[in-house]
Design a protein around this motif. Structure first.
Motif, PDB file in Angstrom:
ATOM      1  N   ALA A 148      -0.876  21.640  36.266  1.00  0.00           N
ATOM      2  CA  ALA A 148      -0.726  22.899  36.987  1.00  0.00           C
ATOM      3  C   ALA A 148      -0.288  22.639  38.431  1.00  0.00           C
ATOM      4  O   ALA A 148       0.268  21.589  38.753  1.00  0.00           O
ATOM      5  CB  ALA A 148      -2.037  23.679  36.937  1.00  0.00           C
ATOM      6  N   ARG A 149      -0.604  23.564  39.334  1.00  0.00           N
ATOM      7  CA  ARG A 149      -0.120  23.455  40.714  1.00  0.00           C
ATOM      8  C   ARG A 149      -0.840  22.396  41.522  1.00  0.00           C
ATOM      9  O   ARG A 149      -0.322  21.932  42.543  1.00  0.00           O
ATOM     10  CB  ARG A 149      -0.274  24.816  41.419  1.00  0.00           C
ATOM     11  CG  ARG A 149       0.612  25.896  40.864  1.00  0.00           C
ATOM     12  CD  ARG A 149       0.338  27.239  41.517  1.00  0.00           C
ATOM     13  NE  ARG A 149      -0.979  27.746  41.181  1.00  0.00           N
ATOM     14  CZ  ARG A 149      -1.452  28.915  41.629  1.00  0.00           C
ATOM     15  NH1 ARG A 149      -0.719  29.664  42.434  1.00  0.00           N
ATOM     16  NH2 ARG A 149      -2.651  29.330  41.263  1.00  0.00           N
ATOM     17  N   GLY A 150      -2.043  22.006  41.109  1.00  0.00           N
ATOM     18  CA  GLY A 150      -2.827  21.063  41.888  1.00  0.00           C
ATOM     19  C   GLY A 150      -3.640  21.775  42.956  1.00  0.00           C
ATOM     20  O   GLY A 150      -3.205  22.784  43.537  1.00  0.00           O
ATOM     21  N   ILE A 151      -4.842  21.258  43.224  1.00  0.00           N
ATOM     22  CA  ILE A 151      -5.694  21.840  44.262  1.00  0.00           C
ATOM     23  C   ILE A 151      -5.005  21.683  45.617  1.00  0.00           C
ATOM     24  O   ILE A 151      -4.422  20.632  45.904  1.00  0.00           O
ATOM     25  CB  ILE A 151      -7.069  21.147  44.281  1.00  0.00           C
ATOM     26  CG1 ILE A 151      -7.745  21.287  42.914  1.00  0.00           C
ATOM     27  CG2 ILE A 151      -7.969  21.727  45.369  1.00  0.00           C
ATOM     28  CD1 ILE A 151      -9.014  20.489  42.773  1.00  0.00           C
ATOM     29  N   PRO A 152      -5.042  22.700  46.478  1.00  0.00           N
ATOM     30  CA  PRO A 152      -4.418  22.563  47.803  1.00  0.00           C
ATOM     31  C   PRO A 152      -4.967  21.353  48.561  1.00  0.00           C
ATOM     32  O   PRO A 152      -6.168  21.079  48.540  1.00  0.00           O
ATOM     33  CB  PRO A 152      -4.789  23.866  48.501  1.00  0.00           C
ATOM     34  CG  PRO A 152      -4.983  24.847  47.387  1.00  0.00           C
ATOM     35  CD  PRO A 152      -5.574  24.045  46.259  1.00  0.00           C
ATOM     36  N   VAL A 153      -4.077  20.632  49.229  1.00  0.00           N
ATOM     37  CA  VAL A 153      -4.475  19.431  49.974  1.00  0.00           C
ATOM     38  C   VAL A 153      -4.358  19.618  51.480  1.00  0.00           C
ATOM     39  O   VAL A 153      -4.736  18.720  52.247  1.00  0.00           O
ATOM     40  CB  VAL A 153      -3.624  18.218  49.532  1.00  0.00           C
ATOM     41  CG1 VAL A 153      -3.874  17.893  48.074  1.00  0.00           C
ATOM     42  CG2 VAL A 153      -2.130  18.478  49.774  1.00  0.00           C
ATOM     43  N   ASP A 154      -3.855  20.787  51.905  1.00  0.00           N
ATOM     44  CA  ASP A 154      -3.745  21.019  53.343  1.00  0.00           C
ATOM     45  C   ASP A 154      -5.102  21.412  53.907  1.00  0.00           C
ATOM     46  O   ASP A 154      -6.088  21.543  53.181  1.00  0.00           O
ATOM     47  CB  ASP A 154      -2.694  22.096  53.631  1.00  0.00           C
ATOM     48  CG  ASP A 154      -2.980  23.384  52.870  1.00  0.00           C
ATOM     49  OD1 ASP A 154      -3.539  23.299  51.759  1.00  0.00           O
ATOM     50  OD2 ASP A 154      -2.668  24.474  53.376  1.00  0.00           O
ATOM     51  N   ILE A 155      -5.183  21.598  55.224  1.00  0.00           N
ATOM     52  CA  ILE A 155      -6.453  21.863  55.896  1.00  0.00           C
ATOM     53  C   ILE A 155      -6.776  23.350  55.850  1.00  0.00           C
ATOM     54  O   ILE A 155      -5.940  24.198  56.184  1.00  0.00           O
ATOM     55  CB  ILE A 155      -6.410  21.365  57.361  1.00  0.00           C
ATOM     56  CG1 ILE A 155      -6.140  19.860  57.394  1.00  0.00           C
ATOM     57  CG2 ILE A 155      -7.714  21.700  58.076  1.00  0.00           C
ATOM     58  CD1 ILE A 155      -7.187  19.031  56.685  1.00  0.00           C
ATOM     59  N   GLU A 156      -8.010  23.644  55.436  1.00  0.00           N
ATOM     60  CA  GLU A 156      -8.501  25.021  55.455  1.00  0.00           C
ATOM     61  C   GLU A 156      -8.942  25.321  56.881  1.00  0.00           C
ATOM     62  O   GLU A 156      -9.808  24.628  57.437  1.00  0.00           O
ATOM     63  CB  GLU A 156      -9.673  25.154  54.471  1.00  0.00           C
ATOM     64  CG  GLU A 156     -10.013  26.591  54.085  1.00  0.00           C
ATOM     65  CD  GLU A 156     -10.827  27.299  55.129  1.00  0.00           C
ATOM     66  OE1 GLU A 156     -10.559  28.480  55.393  1.00  0.00           O
ATOM     67  OE2 GLU A 156     -11.734  26.653  55.673  1.00  0.00           O
ATOM     68  N   PRO A 157      -8.366  26.323  57.554  1.00  0.00           N
ATOM     69  CA  PRO A 157      -8.556  26.476  59.006  1.00  0.00           C
ATOM     70  C   PRO A 157      -9.986  26.745  59.456  1.00  0.00           C
ATOM     71  O   PRO A 157     -10.399  26.280  60.512  1.00  0.00           O
ATOM     72  CB  PRO A 157      -7.630  27.662  59.356  1.00  0.00           C
ATOM     73  CG  PRO A 157      -7.384  28.368  58.057  1.00  0.00           C
ATOM     74  CD  PRO A 157      -7.443  27.322  57.007  1.00  0.00           C
TER      75      PRO A 157
END
Length: 711
Positions: free
Chosen positions: A101-110
């Protein structure tokens, strides 16, 4: 089959102790201030009370954890991302779930300053399914699934393919950090964050999760149920056409892989579930609608929870077909999450089904004036799969067994009335022929029900005239309070004499049976009713038998089998369980049937310490070994322990203390978690087909440790 439960009644607290605690505080009672308060940070609450989040810490809870992770991948497939999910039961005891699938987001949650992976796996009630637009319909709506699994794992590793790279992170019982080697026993260093492990091909996305269940929570010997996993994977493949689920079990000598994929959707599922030959084709009742729901939302300016109107879209899809048989099969789902106990969507479907069929029958000559069908008439021989999809459904509890969103009932009923009504009133030749067969079948079911009720009433009057008293062997109790009364079914007249002196005649009744009763799995209903022991038991319980059984008419709140703790006693309990399962099943479903657990050994202490009982009882060989070792270690001398072979070896006071007194006794409740599986077990062990039973016995003989035989 019988399953061991906690003691049915714990030892009563002396009245004096109760009065003391109520009248004055115990020592230290006044020292209550802020330092006595316990604050559970992060995932500590999950480890402190795991059953609140996963239902239990046995095999069922372990399976719940596995499906929490699988459901995250399934939710992605539900909205069109990912066509394959692989599940592996690894040889080292770990579990792996991977998707494309899309994959869990890896960017920073603000708000937290953490990566999306760390937020998902360490923060309760965090995820993309709370109306953010990422998921319009999902099963895992509470946001606790992944983080709960993480908290209850000795080790959990996550890998995410996203943004042309593979990212990774590890956790130990919910705490982020690094391991210096493979497996959960490697040295762990707390601290750390999501790391970029390597490059990935452009456009490749997905998530892989591997975790080792914590033996401190589940126990070192806890195992999964492969058959349950396979059944649910098959079920999911039906609900999401085109999705492939592959399961590999590598725990044995030779890995076993099975794949589930069904492109026919719930129509194919309905055919798969149906136990009989079809009367109609599979009908699809589909529709879309919306409703307005008022939910509390936090106002960021005032900080108050304000009621806010939110529009919800609902997709309704129902597959059903009538068959030649009489059994009803209904499976219901919300966002592909099974709701085995139904809910508002099933209530709306059943109500509209009954109303629509009644309306169609009223325009025919199949019913007389004033006649009306009931829900059971319309459901006879009907196999149905009910599915609804909506954002943020209201479930009763984290285990999601019952849908509680009220508006769904009305919307489902509206679709069923429109679509099914159109089929039953259609002028097309094929539809008209099938609808006529359906209406005739339902009308026949109604007439059969009315005839059976008339015969039942007549038989009740006949029985009342022919038999004015209960069986003479019954030693009834004085109380009429069903919630309190107990019926002990005792093996033999000799045990009856002892039990009669041991019981409390206020609420405990006794009924003796002569050895082994009829095997009702093999016998016909007529033979069962002709058998004196079986007929007397049904008469004593007082609620009828079979389909006419009325649970509310049962004369006793508990039915307790009391037989010797030997092979013959086990056989008698099995025969009794067969009778109740086949002809008085609602008693078992209601949890009102038990087996008494008499002790196996008695220790007579020669020099008991002050306040210590002179006699100690043990209920298993392991408990016997532990007790003997403890007494020897403490220097307490005892005679050779007595090994009870039967109830007749105990006098009345011993039987009362160990087996009948609610304050001290141990009971095993007979339950049925899976009705279909229980039917198969009873048929194998007690039915007419000898070959499966022989194979079961031979296989068990090879696995039996001869040293454990008590002879």
């Amino acid at each position: 089959m019988p399953s061991k439960t906690p003691k049915q009644a714990e030892k009563a607290v002396p009245a004096s102790a109760t009065r003391t605690s109520a009248s004055r505080p115990v020592d230290g009672g006044r020292d209550y201030d802020a330092r006595n308060l316990l604050v559970l940070e992060g995932l500590e609450a999950v480890r402190k009370r795991p059953a609140m989040y996963i239902g239990s810490t046995d095999t069922r809870g372990l399976m719940h954890c596995l499906w929490e992770i699988i459901d995250n991948a399934v939710d992605e497939a539900l909205i069109g991302y990912g066509e394959k999910i692989t599940i592996a039961l690894n040889a080292d005891g770990s579990l792996t779930v991977a998707d494309t699938a899309r994959g869990i987001p890896v960017d920073i949650e603000p708000r937290t300053g953490l990566s999306g992976v760390e937020v998902v796996y360490t923060k309760l009630h965090a995820g993309g399914k709370f109306g953010t637009g990422s998921y319009n319909a999902a099963g895992g709506l509470h946001g606790v699934g992944a983080s709960v699994v993480n908290a209850l794992s000795a080790r959990l590793d996550v890998e995410v393919d996203r943004n042309s790279a593979t990212w990774g992170m590890s956790f130990h019982r919910g705490t982020p950090g690094t391991f210096d080697g493979p497996g959960p026993d490697a040295r762990f260093t707390p601290g750390g964050s999501l790391q970029k492990l390597k490059r990935a091909k452009k456009g490749v996305t997905g998530t892989r999760v591997t975790w080792w269940p914590d033996p401190l929570i589940f126990g070192p010997d806890m195992s999964l149920a492969p058959e349950e996993l396979s059944n649910r994977a098959r079920q999911t493949s039906f609900l999401i056409p085109g999705l492939e689920l592959q399961i590999t079990d590598a725990r044995g000598a030779d890995p076993v892989t099975e794949t589930h994929r069904h492109d026919g959707g719930i129509s194919e599922f309905c055919e798969f579930l149906a136990p009989d030959q079809p009367v109609t084709e599979v009908l699809r009742l589909q529709g879309n609608d919306s409703f307005t729901e008022t939910v509390p939302m936090l106002d960021e300016e005032t900080g108050a929870m304000l009621p806010t109107d939110v529009d919800r879209d609902v997709e309704i899809d129902i597959a059903l077909r009538w068959g030649t048989g009489y059994d009803t099969v209904t499976r219901s789902f919300v966002n592909i999450i099974a709701t085995p106990k139904g809910g508002t969507h099933v209530n709306g479907y059943e109500r509209a089904l009954t109303k629509t069929v009644n309306k169609a029958l009223s325009s025919t000559r199949l019913l007389k004036n004033g006649e009306e069908i009931t829900k059971d008439d319309a459901l006879e021989g009907l196999t149905t799969v009910v599915t609804v999809r909506l954002a943020e459904p209201q479930f009763e509890g984290q285990t999601k067994e019952v849908l509680g969103t009220p508006a769904v009932s009305r919307l489902v009923a509206k679709v069923v009335e429109s679509e099914l009504g159109g089929f039953l009133s259609s002028n097309k030749a094929a539809d008209k022929q099938q609808s006529r067969v359906v209406l005739e079948k339902v009308a026949a079911a109604m007439r059969t029900r009315l005839t059976a009720r008339a015969q039942k009433e007549a038989q009740r009057r006949k029985t009342a005239l022919e038999s004015s008293s209960l069986p003479a062997k019954l030693r009834d109790c004085r109380s009429n309070d069903v919630d309190r009364t107990e019926l002990f079914i005792v093996e033999g007249d000799s045990a009856l004499g002892t039990a009669k002196d041991a019981r409390s005649s206020e609420f405990q009744a006794l009924f003796p049976i002569r050895g082994k009763i009829l095997n009702t799995q093999r016998a016909s209903i007529g033979d069962m009713l002709k058998n004196a022991e079986c007929a007397n038991l049904i008469q004593v319980v007082g609620a009828g038998s079979g389909r006419s059984f009325d649970l509310d008419a049962a004369r006793y709140g508990k039915i307790i089998f009391m037989a010797d703790a030997d092979a013959d006693g086990a056989h008698i309990r099995c025969l009794l369980a067969t009778l109740f399962f086949r002809y008085m099943r609602p008693l078992i479903d209601a949890g009102r049937v038990y087996t008494a657990v008499p002790p196996l050994h008695r220790f007579e202490l020669k020099n008991p310490k002050k306040g210590q009982e002179k006699y100690l009882y043990t209920y298993s060989d392991n408990e016997y070994q532990r007790t003997a070792a403890e007494l020897t270690k403490k220097g307490i001398r005892f005679d050779d322990p007595q090994r009870y072979k039967g109830l007749g070896e105990m006098d009345a006071s011993q039987l009362a203390e160990t087996t009948m007194d609610p304050r001290h006794r141990l009971l095993r409740r007979i339950t049925v978690d899976d009705g279909a599986a229980a039917e198969q077990v009873f048929e194998m062990l007690m039915g007419n087909d000898v070959v499966p039973r022989k194979e079961f016995l031979v296989d068990g003989a090879y696995r039996l440790d001869a040293e454990q035989i008590d002879a």
